[in-house]
Enzyme design. Structure first.
Site, PDB file in Angstrom:
ATOM      1  N   LEU A 117      -7.648   1.168   2.707  1.00 40.40           N
ATOM      2  CA  LEU A 117      -7.050   2.667   3.091  1.00 40.40           C
ATOM      3  C   LEU A 117      -6.973   2.642   0.551  1.00 40.40           C
ATOM      4  O   LEU A 117      -6.886   4.252   0.625  1.00 40.40           O
ATOM      5  CB  LEU A 117      -6.027   2.410   3.529  1.00 40.40           C
TER       6      LEU A 117
ATOM      7  N   HIS B 106      -3.563  -9.024   1.849  1.00 38.87           N
ATOM      8  CA  HIS B 106      -2.689  -7.287   1.354  1.00 38.87           C
ATOM      9  C   HIS B 106      -1.359  -8.027   0.594  1.00 38.87           C
ATOM     10  O   HIS B 106      -0.676  -8.288  -0.446  1.00 38.87           O
ATOM     11  CB  HIS B 106      -2.299  -6.302   1.898  1.00 38.87           C
TER      12      HIS B 106
ATOM     13  N   GLN C 260       1.305  -1.161   0.033  1.00 38.51           N
ATOM     14  CA  GLN C 260       0.018   0.063   0.198  1.00 38.51           C
ATOM     15  C   GLN C 260       0.611   0.897  -0.075  1.00 38.51           C
ATOM     16  O   GLN C 260       0.374   2.286  -0.315  1.00 38.51           O
ATOM     17  CB  GLN C 260      -0.669  -0.106   1.029  1.00 38.51           C
TER      18      GLN C 260
END
Length: 163
Positions: A91, A136, A51
């Site tokens: 996010l 993720h 991210q």
């Protein structure tokens, strides 16, 4: 410490499995510190290295409220139990919220920033956040697990923190 730019979907790094961390050095410590600052700046409770544009098996979860910061390097899920459906956000997906089914309990093993191994058991929201971040690292995005999209107007003010 530096606040890094959050990588937004669609971006190939988000859907690509990450590389194992092999060097536990100052560069890793800086990445962890930067990720933490970036997460706080973005009102998140979790963040994974992809991210912030780094393809390494590194993630952080911090529920606040006096809880310890969980730094996970090379995390592996040992066991899960139960199922719960709760609302998640991310996010990397601003303004997208959805109901996602995940295990209620998780046991993991991971490494600290100095390379030492530890095991951790978590339940409920903490387990959910840990599993979201490990996803993720495996290139699995929460939008692929959404059972029902939730309009932001349906959220309580305290649920607006993003994983």
């Amino acid at each position: 410490m530096t606040i890094r730019k959050i990588v937004l979907h669609p971006n190939e790094i988000l859907s690509t499995p990450t590389k194992k961390v092999t060097e536990f050095d100052e560069k890793l410590a800086t990445l962890l510190d930067d990720m933490y600052e970036t997460m706080l700046d973005s009102d998140g409770i979790g963040i994974a290295a992809p991210q912030v544009g780094v393809s390494l098996r590194v993630a952080i979860v911090d529920l606040g409220e006096g809880e310890d910061i969980i730094e996970m390097i090379n995390p592996e899920v040992i066991d899960t139990e139960g199922e719960a459906i709760e609302v998640e956000g991310c996010l990397s997906f601003p303004e997208l919220y959805g109901e996602v089914e995940r295990p209620y309990f998780v046991q993991i093993k991971a490494q600290e920033r100095d390379g030492t191994w530890y095991e951790l058991e978590a339940e409920d929201y903490e387990a959910r956040a840990i599993l979201h971040e490990i996803d993720h690292l495996d290139g699995v995005l929460f939008d692929s697990k959404i059972l029902r999209v939730v309009d932001p107007s349906e959220l309580e003010a305290d649920e607006e923190e993003l994983i």
